[in-house]
Scaffold this motif. Structure first.
Motif, short mmCIF file in Angstrom:
data_model
loop_
_atom_site.label_atom_id
_atom_site.label_comp_id
_atom_site.label_asym_id
_atom_site.label_seq_id
_atom_site.Cartn_x
_atom_site.Cartn_y
_atom_site.Cartn_z
N TRP A 1 -1.39 -9.19 -4.37
CA TRP A 1 -1.96 -10.48 -5.32
C TRP A 1 -0.93 -11.52 -5.15
N GLN A 2 -1.19 -12.99 -5.06
CA GLN A 2 -0.43 -13.85 -5.13
C GLN A 2 -0.79 -14.77 -6.24
N VAL A 3 0.23 -14.99 -6.91
CA VAL A 3 0.01 -16.30 -8.07
C VAL A 3 1.00 -17.30 -7.60
N LYS A 4 0.62 -18.21 -8.36
CA LYS A 4 1.68 -19.57 -8.25
C LYS A 4 2.21 -19.68 -9.66
N ILE A 5 3.43 -20.20 -9.89
CA ILE A 5 3.94 -20.31 -11.37
C ILE A 5 4.87 -21.49 -10.99
N GLY A 6 4.25 -22.48 -11.76
CA GLY A 6 5.26 -23.84 -11.50
C GLY A 6 5.10 -24.16 -9.93
N GLU A 7 5.91 -24.35 -9.09
CA GLU A 7 5.98 -24.65 -7.72
C GLU A 7 6.07 -23.25 -6.83
N GLN A 8 6.45 -22.07 -7.49
CA GLN A 8 6.82 -20.95 -6.77
C GLN A 8 5.64 -20.08 -6.49
N VAL A 9 5.46 -19.71 -5.24
CA VAL A 9 4.56 -18.60 -5.02
C VAL A 9 5.11 -17.39 -5.20
N VAL A 10 4.47 -16.31 -6.00
CA VAL A 10 5.16 -14.91 -6.13
C VAL A 10 4.13 -14.11 -5.67
N ARG A 11 4.39 -12.99 -4.82
CA ARG A 11 3.45 -12.11 -4.29
C ARG A 11 3.63 -10.61 -5.19
N ILE A 12 2.52 -10.13 -5.63
CA ILE A 12 2.75 -8.59 -6.27
C ILE A 12 2.13 -7.75 -5.42
N ARG A 13 2.70 -6.73 -5.16
CA ARG A 13 2.30 -5.45 -4.51
C ARG A 13 1.94 -4.15 -5.61
N THR B 1 -4.36 -1.55 -13.57
CA THR B 1 -4.36 -2.74 -14.66
C THR B 1 -2.98 -2.62 -15.38
N GLU B 2 -2.19 -1.64 -15.71
CA GLU B 2 -0.94 -1.41 -16.27
C GLU B 2 0.14 -1.99 -15.48
N ALA B 3 -0.07 -1.65 -14.29
CA ALA B 3 0.82 -2.30 -13.23
C ALA B 3 0.83 -3.68 -13.16
N LEU B 4 -0.39 -4.29 -12.93
CA LEU B 4 -0.33 -5.60 -12.95
C LEU B 4 -0.05 -6.42 -14.10
N LEU B 5 -0.17 -5.90 -15.37
CA LEU B 5 0.30 -6.34 -16.61
C LEU B 5 1.75 -6.61 -16.70
N ASN C 1 3.19 11.07 -6.64
CA ASN C 1 2.91 11.81 -7.88
C ASN C 1 1.66 11.25 -8.79
N GLY C 2 1.09 10.33 -8.35
CA GLY C 2 -0.17 9.78 -8.84
C GLY C 2 0.25 8.67 -9.98
N TYR C 3 1.30 7.98 -9.97
CA TYR C 3 1.69 7.07 -10.60
C TYR C 3 1.83 5.42 -9.74
N TYR C 4 1.33 4.48 -10.56
CA TYR C 4 1.32 3.17 -9.89
C TYR C 4 2.60 2.62 -10.03
N GLN C 5 3.16 1.72 -9.18
CA GLN C 5 4.38 1.02 -9.22
C GLN C 5 3.94 -0.38 -8.80
N PHE C 6 4.83 -1.35 -9.22
CA PHE C 6 4.43 -2.73 -8.74
C PHE C 6 5.82 -3.29 -8.30
N TYR C 7 5.79 -4.16 -7.42
CA TYR C 7 6.70 -4.84 -6.75
C TYR C 7 6.51 -6.26 -6.74
N THR C 8 7.25 -7.39 -6.95
CA THR C 8 7.34 -8.62 -6.80
C THR C 8 8.08 -9.22 -5.54
N SER C 9 7.64 -10.27 -5.05
CA SER C 9 8.39 -10.99 -4.10
C SER C 9 9.70 -11.78 -4.58
N HIS C 10 9.50 -12.28 -5.88
CA HIS C 10 10.54 -13.08 -6.51
C HIS C 10 10.94 -12.92 -7.75
#
Length: 100
Positions: free
Chosen positions: A22-34, A71-75, A40-49
């Motif tokens: 995913w890609q979001v813009k917050i203020g002037e910054q674009v942040v990507r989410i993976r 959904t939990e990872a995105l939240l 092991n069957g668990y979801y992980q999240f990573y952000t570009s900034h």
């Protein structure tokens, strides 16, 4: 997660399937989410900034592991990105996550 046998290799220490990006813009910054699903069957999240404000002791990061659903990872990613964000703080910066 589907069978990862094809990727079994003595040199691989971790296998994760990318579920969504995913890609979001917050203020002037674009942040990507993976969002990934680990072997092991668990979801992980990573952000570009990561957000850093002079008012905070360090950059804002969350543990990214062992969530039950995408959904939990995105939240959790949303909380990390926007949780301490202050649009009026002109001294804050966004730090590139070199592990992204």
């Amino acid at each position: 997660m589907e069978d990862t046998g094809i990727l079994e290799n003595q040199h691989f220490s971790d296998i994760q399937k990318v579920i969504s990006e995913w890609q979001v813009k917050i203020g002037e910054q674009v942040v990507r989410i993976r969002i990934t699903l680990d072997n092991n069957g668990y979801y992980q999240f990573y952000t570009s900034h990561h957000y850093q404000s002079p008012e905070l002791a360090g950059r804002v990061t969350s543990t990214n592991g062992n969530l039950g659903t995408e959904t939990e990872a995105l939240l959790a990613a949303e909380r990390q990105i926007a949780g301490m964000y202050n649009p009026d703080d002109k001294k804050s910066t966004w730090i590139v996550n070199t592990s992204f």
